[in-house]
Scaffold this active site. Structure first.
Site, PDB file in Angstrom:
ATOM      1  N   ASP A   1       0.752  -1.066   0.082  1.00 32.38           N
ATOM      2  CA  ASP A   1      -0.004  -0.038   0.149  1.00 32.38           C
ATOM      3  C   ASP A   1       0.847   1.271   0.163  1.00 32.38           C
ATOM      4  O   ASP A   1       1.778   1.501   0.790  1.00 32.38           O
ATOM      5  CB  ASP A   1      -0.941   0.021   1.180  1.00 32.38           C
ATOM      6  CG  ASP A   1      -1.902   1.171   1.244  1.00 32.38           C
ATOM      7  OD1 ASP A   1      -3.011   0.789   0.364  1.00 32.38           O
ATOM      8  OD2 ASP A   1      -1.811   1.987   2.332  1.00 32.38           O
TER       9      ASP A   1
ATOM     10  N   GLU B   1       1.430  -0.720  -5.173  1.00 30.76           N
ATOM     11  CA  GLU B   1       0.037   0.193  -5.312  1.00 30.76           C
ATOM     12  C   GLU B   1       0.610   1.499  -5.222  1.00 30.76           C
ATOM     13  O   GLU B   1       0.334   2.372  -4.243  1.00 30.76           O
ATOM     14  CB  GLU B   1      -1.001  -0.337  -4.305  1.00 30.76           C
ATOM     15  CG  GLU B   1      -2.386   0.561  -4.623  1.00 30.76           C
ATOM     16  CD  GLU B   1      -2.491   1.600  -3.657  1.00 30.76           C
ATOM     17  OE1 GLU B   1      -3.620   2.151  -3.371  1.00 30.76           O
ATOM     18  OE2 GLU B   1      -1.738   1.992  -2.659  1.00 30.76           O
TER      19      GLU B   1
END
Length: 691
Positions: free
Chosen positions: A418, A447
């Site tokens: 993330d 990401e």
């Protein structure tokens, strides 16, 4: 500047500059002369001159190119060589000059095993090519005829005696040399005897190479197939099996055991990877409520991205989900079905994460003494503290590595990271290298919806896959432009992963396009990219928009969201069978398992996109897929498609059979073809070219 902070015997030494000798630095090229006797320049693939490896998987066709030339007029040639991880030469092929006069040479090579390979290009003087050119001109002009024929004969005799020359090939060369000296024949007949297709084939297999000049050797990291070709299915385990009790007014969370019940359906849709959002304890301080509201009720579960509470941090499990025994059961069940498990790494902390009290130096303290929470103005994330990697890098590095290896020990083989772009690039280079040195099977997905330079840097330092801008590319020209970038500028090191939606992203196109847009975007994601993924609920066409935001209403990050998948399939409006068809087609066609080879074809209607992917293996086996998509989810479109026949390996007059892999319909196509696509019936043709 170099900072060495040895917290304990196992703590890493962290250097802030790879140029200063960072242990994370990948091996660069073998340094040789800047220019050899035969100059070999512009070798590709080479990522930043060999600073980092290019990426490939076993069996992938790697396009190799270089500029090779020499002084004067003598002929030159080039050979491409893959160097095996043990240092021995592997697959080798003679390169082809594709633009005589500009000295560009190309070839394709394919590694056959995982590991850190090398690539080099060898330039060399080609005496046979020089003789062939000069003798043809001189014999035709009647100049030095006897001399040229004798030189050819001596050259072929020398070639026949080369080490490694098969006896049959040597015989062909000796016979040609004898014919060159046969004065009973005419001059042109003697010349032709030294230039037959058989002679050329023999010398192509083992040429006479002089002034051999190798380039540097550039690193190529060959990883397992899933690093490039994969299908991800994301879900929140707490929602699987969650239930609401009307009497108590309380939710009961799903668990790893109930989440495991969803795995057979994920496998049946053809996905390879079951990806879990964070599974750790969730902070209670500043917990967010439904739809990211600032105040949570006492029973709101909070965002799993606000990691850490009294029960533990990144190395702990949320108690509602179960124990490590339950988690191991989930991973084991996935493996039984042929699925691998991915989990989220979100390097951020809730205010009540144990790290906040144990290591306050890992965070940023503001002038008023408070710890800075995450912000992306005007957005504020009061429930999250970002790490500050500059205060105690060695400590953070060691702890994150320990945490990652813990999950690897429990069977996790992929990590979706993330927001990696908010952490130092050199940290990721170090961490991925450290983990993959012990566990080369581990795959990392970045990401990072951010600036191209950062996305590319993360790919270069080790992330095998990267989220992409695909979700925001909707028009035909946008998709063409974006794919052309991905297949040229960054194809050697960045593998894009296409997601039509995520738990955070629901674009206006997806909000208002209805069922047809979910089908057509799935076709594009699954067939344009070798790696793609969906967020659970995609098969149910969930598209209720949160006003003023590019995300779904009642975002699952902040609440439970159980779904009745079985009812949707019974009632016939689930996309699960369609997604299964797309994944089946992907697995059946090697052309769809690589990014390279994508070609766009013209259409008279810009709302219709046509592209092909062609793969031809060394044995001549061809796989050719042709896709036509109606990008307008609201109306039928009819147009003429104009195929680039050369890109398909055909002549302009050829006719061939195409079979739709979705509907089974067959058509005869050629250079110009009529199509009509109704988005409510079938928004795309997925053709296998069989003729």
């Amino acid at each position: 500047m170099t900072i060495d902070q040895d917290r304990d015997q196992d703590a890493p030494t962290v250097r802030t500059s790879p140029a200063a000798g960072s242990p994370t630095a990948s091996p660069g090229p073998v340094v040789g002369p800047v220019v050899g006797r035969i100059p070999v320049l512009d070798v590709q693939p080479a990522v930043d001159g060999g600073r980092w490896p290019s990426q490939a998987v076993p069996g992938e066709l790697i396009p190799v190119s270089a500029t090779v030339f020499r002084e004067g007029h003598d002929a030159v040639a080039a050979t491409a060589v893959l160097v095996r991880p043990d240092g021995t030469d592997g697959p080798t092929t003679r390169m082809t000059c594709v633009n005589p006069g500009k000295d560009a040479y190309v070839a394709t090579l394919s590694p056959d095993a995982e590991g850190l390979w090398g690539l080099r290009v060898e330039g060399w003087s080609d005496p046979y090519g020089t003789w062939d050119h000069d003798a043809t001109i001189k014999v035709e002009a009647g100049v030095d005829v006897a001399l040229m024929l004798e030189e050819g004969a001596r050259l072929l005799e020398r070639a026949a005696e080369q080490e490694g020359r098969p006896s049959r090939d040597a015989t062909v060369l000796h016979e040609a040399a004898t014919a060159l000296r046969d004065t009973s024949r005419g001059d042109h007949e003697r010349l032709d005897a030294g230039r037959t297709e058989e002679v050329r084939a023999v010398l192509d297999r083992l040429p006479v190479r002089e002034l051999l000049s190798p380039s540097a050797t550039y690193p190529v990291r060959v990883e397992r197939e899933l690093a490039a070709f994969s299908a991800w299915y994301e879900f929140f385990p707490r929602s699987e099996g969650a239930s609401w009790d009307e009497e108590s007014g309380c939710w009961t969370s799903g668990t790893f055991r109930t989440a495991a019940e969803r795995l057979p359906a994920i496998k049946a849709m053809g996905f390879d990877i079951a990806y879990l959002t964070p599974i750790h304890p969730i902070g209670r301080v500043n917990r967010k409520g439904p739809n990211n509201t600032l105040t949570a009720g006492p029973l709101d579960p909070g965002s799993p991205y606000a990691i850490g509470a009294a029960e533990g941090g990144h190395d702990a499990l949320h108690p509602d989900l179960g124990t490590f025994e339950d988690f191991d059961f989930f991973v084991g069940r996935a493996k039984e079905l042929g699925l691998e498990v991915a989990m989220d790494i979100a390097l951020q902390c809730a205010p009540d994460h144990p790290w906040v009290t144990e290591h306050p130096e890992w965070f940023t303290t503001r002038a008023d003494g408070s710890i800075a929470f995450a912000e992306n103005p005007p957005k504020k994330y009061q429930d999250i503290y970002p790490l500050n990697f500059d205060n105690d890098p060695a400590g953070i590095y060691a702890e994150v590595k320990r945490m990652v290896l813990l999950w690897v020990e429990h069977g996790v083989t992929l990590f979706r990271v993330d927001n990696p772009h908010t952490k130092p690039v050199e940290f990721w280079e170090w961490l991925i290298a450290e983990v993959n040195a012990e566990h080369p099977e581990v795959i990392w997905l970045a990401e990072a919806f951010t600036k191209p330079a950062m996305m590319h840097a993360l790919a270069k330092v080790g992330f095998q896959q990267s989220y992409s801008y695909f979700a925001w590319r909707n028009q035909a020209w946008e998709l063409r432009e974006y794919l052309e970038q991905l297949t040229t500028e960054s194809a050697h090191y960045m593998i894009p992963n296409f997601w039509p939606t995520t738990h955070d992203i629901l674009t206006p196109t997806m909000q208002y396009g209805g069922p047809p847009v979910f089908k057509l975007r799935a076709v594009l994601a699954a067939l344009l990219s070798p790696s793609w993924g969906i967020y659970t609920g995609y098969e149910l066409i969930e598209h209720a928009a949160r006003p003023g935001a590019e995300e779904q209403l009642d975002n699952e990050k902040y609440q439970y969201r159980p779904r009745d998948f079985a009812a949707a399939e019974r009632e016939g409006w689930s996309l699960a069978p369609y997604l299964a068809q797309l994944n089946r087609v992907r697995h059946q066609h090697p052309a769809l398992q690589q990014l390279r080879g994508t070609v766009f074809h013209a259409t008279d209607d810009e709302n219709v996109l046509c592209f092909s992917r062609r793969r031809v293996d060394a044995d001549g086996t061809e796989d050719l897929v042709l896709v036509v998509v109606n990008l307008d989810p609201h109306a039928s479109r009819e147009t003429t498609v104009h195929l680039d026949m050369a890109a398909l390996g055909r002549q302009w007059w050829d006719r061939f059979t195409v079979r739709d892999e979705i509907t089974g319909a067959e058509f005869e196509w050629g250079e110009h073809d009529y199509v009509r696509l109704d988005p409510y019936v079938e928004p795309a043709h997925v053709f296998h070219v069989t003729g």
